[in-house]
Design an enzyme around this catalytic site. Structure first.
Site, PDB file in Angstrom:
ATOM      1  N   TRP A 197       0.852  -1.179   0.000  1.00 13.63           N
ATOM      2  CA  TRP A 197       0.000   0.000   0.000  1.00 13.63           C
ATOM      3  C   TRP A 197       0.898   1.244   0.000  1.00 13.63           C
ATOM      4  O   TRP A 197       1.897   1.293   0.709  1.00 13.63           O
ATOM      5  CB  TRP A 197      -0.911  -0.011   1.245  1.00 13.63           C
TER       6      TRP A 197
ATOM      7  N   ASP B 290     -13.969   2.940  -5.394  1.00 12.08           N
ATOM      8  CA  ASP B 290     -12.881   2.518  -4.504  1.00 12.08           C
ATOM      9  C   ASP B 290     -13.131   1.112  -3.979  1.00 12.08           C
ATOM     10  O   ASP B 290     -14.273   0.620  -3.982  1.00 12.08           O
ATOM     11  CB  ASP B 290     -12.837   3.515  -3.321  1.00 12.08           C
TER      12      ASP B 290
ATOM     13  N   ASP C 185      -2.159   5.780  -3.018  1.00 15.41           N
ATOM     14  CA  ASP C 185      -2.514   6.720  -1.951  1.00 15.41           C
ATOM     15  C   ASP C 185      -1.350   7.625  -1.584  1.00 15.41           C
ATOM     16  O   ASP C 185      -1.518   8.558  -0.805  1.00 15.41           O
ATOM     17  CB  ASP C 185      -3.023   5.971  -0.716  1.00 15.41           C
TER      18      ASP C 185
HETATM   19  C1  DGJ Z   1      -8.608   5.225  -0.521  1.00 12.36           C
HETATM   20  C2  DGJ Z   1      -8.383   6.104  -1.700  1.00 12.36           C
HETATM   21  O1  DGJ Z   1      -7.253   5.721  -2.401  1.00 12.36           O
HETATM   22  C3  DGJ Z   1      -8.319   7.554  -1.234  1.00 12.36           C
HETATM   23  O2  DGJ Z   1      -8.010   8.389  -2.306  1.00 12.36           O
HETATM   24  C4  DGJ Z   1      -9.629   7.918  -0.612  1.00 12.36           C
HETATM   25  O3  DGJ Z   1     -10.644   7.868  -1.565  1.00 12.36           O
HETATM   26  C5  DGJ Z   1      -9.935   6.967   0.536  1.00 12.36           C
HETATM   27  N1  DGJ Z   1      -9.843   5.590   0.136  1.00 12.36           N
HETATM   28  C6  DGJ Z   1     -11.305   7.229   1.093  1.00 12.36           C
HETATM   29  O4  DGJ Z   1     -11.670   6.320   2.037  1.00 12.36           O
END
Ligand code: DGJ
Length: 632
Positions: A81, A360, A430
């Site tokens: 991640w 998502d 992220d």
């Molecule tokens: C994971 C995503 O990658 C983020 O950009 C965001 O949307 C969060 N989830 C929201 O929970």
């Protein structure tokens, strides 16, 4: 039920080899589709049970290739991640080696792509065989070196826990594997894949249409916002030239953190201060498009949906399921779950003026078990889940053709050609830190075009790493993708706003070049001081070279860029994105930048130019190379 590449009849021809086992009455069809323009062969296999007995399929590779081992090295992409798709290159050894995912998604950890390179292969020279899976679930890609130094190379659906029960008269289709070959180095493999994905994987309205520059409120507010705050962001963003406002997580059910609310896809009107429709209309009235975040596969234990249908969550009956990011996952292998989601989401999207959805999925799947499958069929669960997801996406994208869908898997945990068939762009990671993004986007560039990569400019200090990088560097990184912003606009200074306006006008000016041009990796973020990539117009008339100093040194070794894709006989001028002389008096620019000298394409290809040195930490330069009239 699987995504498949597509083409006009004249662009592709298919060979089917039918293998028959008369004892079992089994027919296995090996399908090879040849896309000559892109030098890609797609492979899949159909297993048909013509007998009276059940057959259990424990392994069904999409492709299998036997070759002599020519000192092959394997290039793969790995991570976790927030640091997905980091490149690894290593020599093949005797026996098995490979990569796989058993997490129910193509995964942050191993990417469904592998290239075999002859030992001395570089970006421009040497031979490369590439394979990637057009699939978003468990996969295996294996290379086995035999006793006689041959290689058996296979790619297909993940065999970990897999077992498919094939009844009489039933067929099983494997996902597609996308194969390519280059004898002109790794860049040519990349060119083949970029063209193939743009032409034969991505569909719908946004295949060739300009995508909007967006602003997303996630890193600006996280879960803590009101409708007024969102409208204020949208209003300010409009003034800077941003085109689409995206409302991220936290707008529905009871959702003040990541432990509750998933599954309750009903707007929290108290928090928004109005209905969702009113909010969307207010944003549209400001001249912005409206977009929304969804995580339809997620379910929180603390949600009305879970209280009402706990059996819809994936888990083994009688055992405590494992939470990840405080949540569970819905059993998308079930038709009733799929139908509920199609209906709920359709109703939601149908009632608002929306042109973008961020889809998502914030966790991988464990406790793999479906209450709808008997014990002999639990090995089908992971594949059935993916088929269920594809069915939901097919229905929703068909119903809402005006919506641009962006995939997301808790960052880049589900970044693959299968998902791109439904969603033309996928959030890359992220991590929004520009320097971290260098390795992530560099890795993705081996197989995916810039137009597929979701990228944003965010605040500093960066929320994931604490690093401070110049706004220009963040802009430069984000322009190697779909381009957008994810920051609290009210905290920006006037100078920063002016700079953002300039970034947007640069991106708009070069949009076609960036999104449709030929991509070249010039230097790697894993070595040296400066990562350089180039995008050249196929006509050879212009190119944009981006250079980001990931490591700033005193008295550095000059970074030389040999520009690709130009016309040898034409002349070119180099333009910097900043007024260097005014901004950095006393500093000297390398040859070619100072007074608009014309340099021939041949010279730029063979000797190149030297990138201006880093004046600040993590400096980025964008160098626009444009054909000019021939100067005697
Ligand atoms: C994971 C995503 O990658 C983020 O950009 C965001 O949307 C969060 N989830 C929201 O929970």
């Amino acid at each position: 039920g699987l995504p498949t590449s597509f083409a006009e009849e004249s662009e592709c021809s298919t060979l089917e080899i039918v293998c028959q086992d008369s004892l079992l009455n089994l027919k296995v069809t090996l399908s090879y589709s040849v896309f000559e323009n892109e030098d890609v062969i797609t492979r899949h296999v159909v297993v048909a049970n013509g007998g009276k007995d059940i057959i259990r399929i424990e392994k069904a590779a999409s492709m299998s290739l036997d070759m002599d081992n020519r000192d092959f090295e394997m290039l793969t992409l790995h991570g976790s991640w927030a640091r997905e798709r980091h490149k690894q290159r290593r020599k093949l050894g005797a026996g098995y080696q490979g990569i796989s995912s058993g997490r129910g998604e193509s995964s942050h950890q191993n990417h469904p792509f592998m290239a075999l390179l002859t030992g001395s292969c570089t970006q421009e020279q040497g031979e490369v065989y590439g394979v990637q899976m057009m699939y978003s679930g468990n996969f295996d890609i294996q290379a086995e070196v035999s006793q006689f130094n041959s290689v058996r190379w296979q790619a297909g659906i993940g065999t970990n826990d897999f077992c498919w029960v094939l009844g009489p008269e039933e067929r099983f289709y494997t996902p597609e594997a996308l194969l390519t070959y280059s004898d002109e180095g790794i860049d040519k493999m990349t060119a083949n894949y970029h063209a193939f994905i743009k032409n034969h994987v991505i569909r719908g309205k946004y295949k060739d249409k300009k995508r909007p520059i967006l602003i997303n409120n996630w890193e600006a507010t996280y879960f803590h916002f009101t409708g007024e705050k969102l409208v204020a962001i949208a209003k300010e963003a409009k003034k800077l030239g941003i085109e689409l406002f995206v409302m991220d997580d936290g707008w529905f059910g009871k959702r003040e953190d990541d432990c509750s609310g998933l599954g309750d896809w009903f707007p929290n009107e108290k928090k928004l201060g109005c209905t969702l429709k009113e909010l969307a209309e207010r944003i549209v009235a400001e001249g912005m498009q409206f977009g929304i975040w969804l995580e339809p596969e997620g379910i929180s234990e603390d949600s009305d949906l879970y209280r009402c249908r706990p059996d819809w969550a994936v888990g083994v009956p009688g055992r405590k399921p494992c939470l990840s990011r405080g949540q569970l996952i819905l059993d998308f292998s079930r038709k009733d779950v799929q139908d509920y989601i199609i209906e709920r989401i359709s109703e939601l999207l149908g009632g608002i003026p929306v042109t973008y959805v961020k889809w998502d999925c914030n966790r991988a799947i464990c406790d793999k078990f479906s209450r709808m499958l008997d014990s002999s069929r639990q090995g089908e669960f992971a594949h059935r889940y993916v088929l269920g997801l594809y069915r939901v996406l097919e229905k929703l994208t068909e119903k809402f053709p005006q919506i641009l869908f962006e995939g997301c898997g808790g960052g880049g945990g589900r970044f693959d050609a299968g998902l791109l068939y439904y969603m033309p762009q996928i959030w890359g990671s992220d991590t929004t830190d520009a320097i971290e993004r260098l390795s992530i986007q560099y890795g993705a560039s081996f197989g995916y075009p810039v137009s597929a990569m979701g990228t944003h400019v965010s605040m500093v200090p960066n929320h994931q790493t604490g690093r401070v990088t110049p706004l220009s560097t963040r802009g430069c990184m984000a322009m190697a993708g779909t381009f957008g912003y994810e920051l609290d606009i009210s905290k920006l200074t006037q100078e920063e706003k002016t700079e953002i306006r300039e970034q947007i006008s640069i991106f708009q000016k070069h949009y076609t070049l960036i999104q449709r041009g030929d991509y070249y990796r010039i230097t790697s973020p894993l070595e040296g001081t400066c990562t350089v990539w180039e995008i050249a117009d196929p006509s050879g008339r212009e190119a944009l070279v981006s250079a980001v100093y990931h490591h700033v040194q005193a008295n550095p070794v000059p970074v030389r860029v040999k520009v690709q894709g130009l016309k040898d006989e034409a002349d070119y001028q180099l333009f910097l994105n900043e007024d260097f002389k005014e901004k950095y008096p006393g500093k000297r620019l390398p040859y070619g930048f100072a007074s608009g000298e014309a340099i021939s394409g041949a010279s730029l290809r063979q000797f190149g130019f030297v990138v201006p040195e880093a004046v600040n930490g993590f400096q980025a330069w964008q160098i626009y190379v444009k054909e000019c009239p021939h100067q005697a």
